[in-house]
Design an enzyme around this catalytic site. Structure first.
Site: not given
Ligand code: KIV
Length: 283
Positions: A45-46, A84, A114, A116, A183
């Protein structure tokens, strides 16, 4: 889990061979990851920040991330593809977490999702795993938990936070997560927790002794403007050359140097003459 690539990650941990993960958000970044031979590709989600230009990862919607993930899917054949789940799309209930995970699996064909956090989020992870979708956890700094505008800081520098990360990691492992991201955690803390886990840990700003490393595609290639986090190592500086390329194009167009004859399609003179004659009549 029948896909041998999940067993391979576990085997890499046992063999103490570092796992390589990188993010991707479109077919270009996905193909680069594929051709580079990484083990795991994460549609993070980055992408909210580095592709869509939002301030916070909290702003990206499921529909937006699905578009990025489907584009990445077209470029990834060999590595595991993990997506994510965006902020707000899984926290409220197990049913929501399972429904969103199914959307990603069905619309993208990703291999895993994924999420969090620990605590109640580990329960969401358990529900998704029980629904047959592999889950990667994420502990330490949780960007989805940051209020927009709040600076990111390392987590686990004090005893309480370090213990909380260890607890979350254990909960996620017990819930059936096949791996987890650490992280922005001090190296010594990440190393100590990694040694207590049977599933692989993949660090980003968590030192050299997690079972693998992940970086954001745009960060490691220097594709973005501005500051990057302390843990980023830039393997290329591509933003400047991109601007230079566009500037050179603009200068060529303005000076009528582009397009040159080799960039244009020829036409048979007789065909052109006939065309011009008829074009005049058509007016
Ligand atoms: O969203 C992302 O890029 C991440 C990485 C920092 C692991 O969760």
């Amino acid at each position: 889990m029948t896909d041998p690539r999940f067993d391979r990650l576990a085997a890499l941990k046992r063999a103490r061979t570092p796992i390589v993960m990188v993010t991707a958000y479109d077919v270009v970044s996905a193909r680069a990851a594929e051709d580079a031979g990484v083990d795991v590709v994460l549609v993070g989600d980055s992408g909210a920040n580095v592709v869509l230009g939002y301030e916070s990862t909290r702003e990206v919607s499921v529909d937006e991330l699905l578009v990025l993930a489907r584009a990445a899917r077209r470029g990834v054949k060999t590595p595991l593809l993990v997506c994510d789940l965006p902020f707000g799309s899984y926290e409220e209930s197990n049913d929501l977490a399972v429904a969103t995970s199914r959307r990603f699996r069905d619309a993208v064909g990703c291999d895993a999702v994924k999420i969090e956090g620990g605590g109640v989020i580990a329960e969401r992870a358990r529900a998704v795993v029980e629904a047959g979708i592999p889950v990667m956890g994420h502990v330490g700094l949780l960007p989805q938990h940051l209020e927009p505008g709040t600076p990111a800081r390392a987590r686990g520098r004090g005893v309480d936070e370090a213990l909380e990360i260890a607890r979350s990691a254990r909960e996620l492992q017990a819930a059936g997560c096949f791996a987890m991201v650490f992280e922005a955690v001090p190296a010594a803390v990440a190393t100590a927790i990694t040694q207590t886990l049977t599933v692989p840990t993949i660090g980003i700003g968590a030192g050299g002794d997690t079972d693998g490393q992940v970086l954001v595609f745009h960060d490691l290639l220097g594709l973005s403007r501005g500051r990057t986090a302390r843990f980023v190592k830039k393997y290329a500086e591509l933003y400047g050359p991109m601007v230079d390329g566009v500037q050179a194009f603009a200068a060529d167009v303005r000076a009528r140097r582009y397009p040159a004859p080799e960039h244009t399609y020829p036409v048979d003179p007789a065909q052109l003459e006939a065309f011009l004659a008829q074009l005049g009549g058509a007016r």
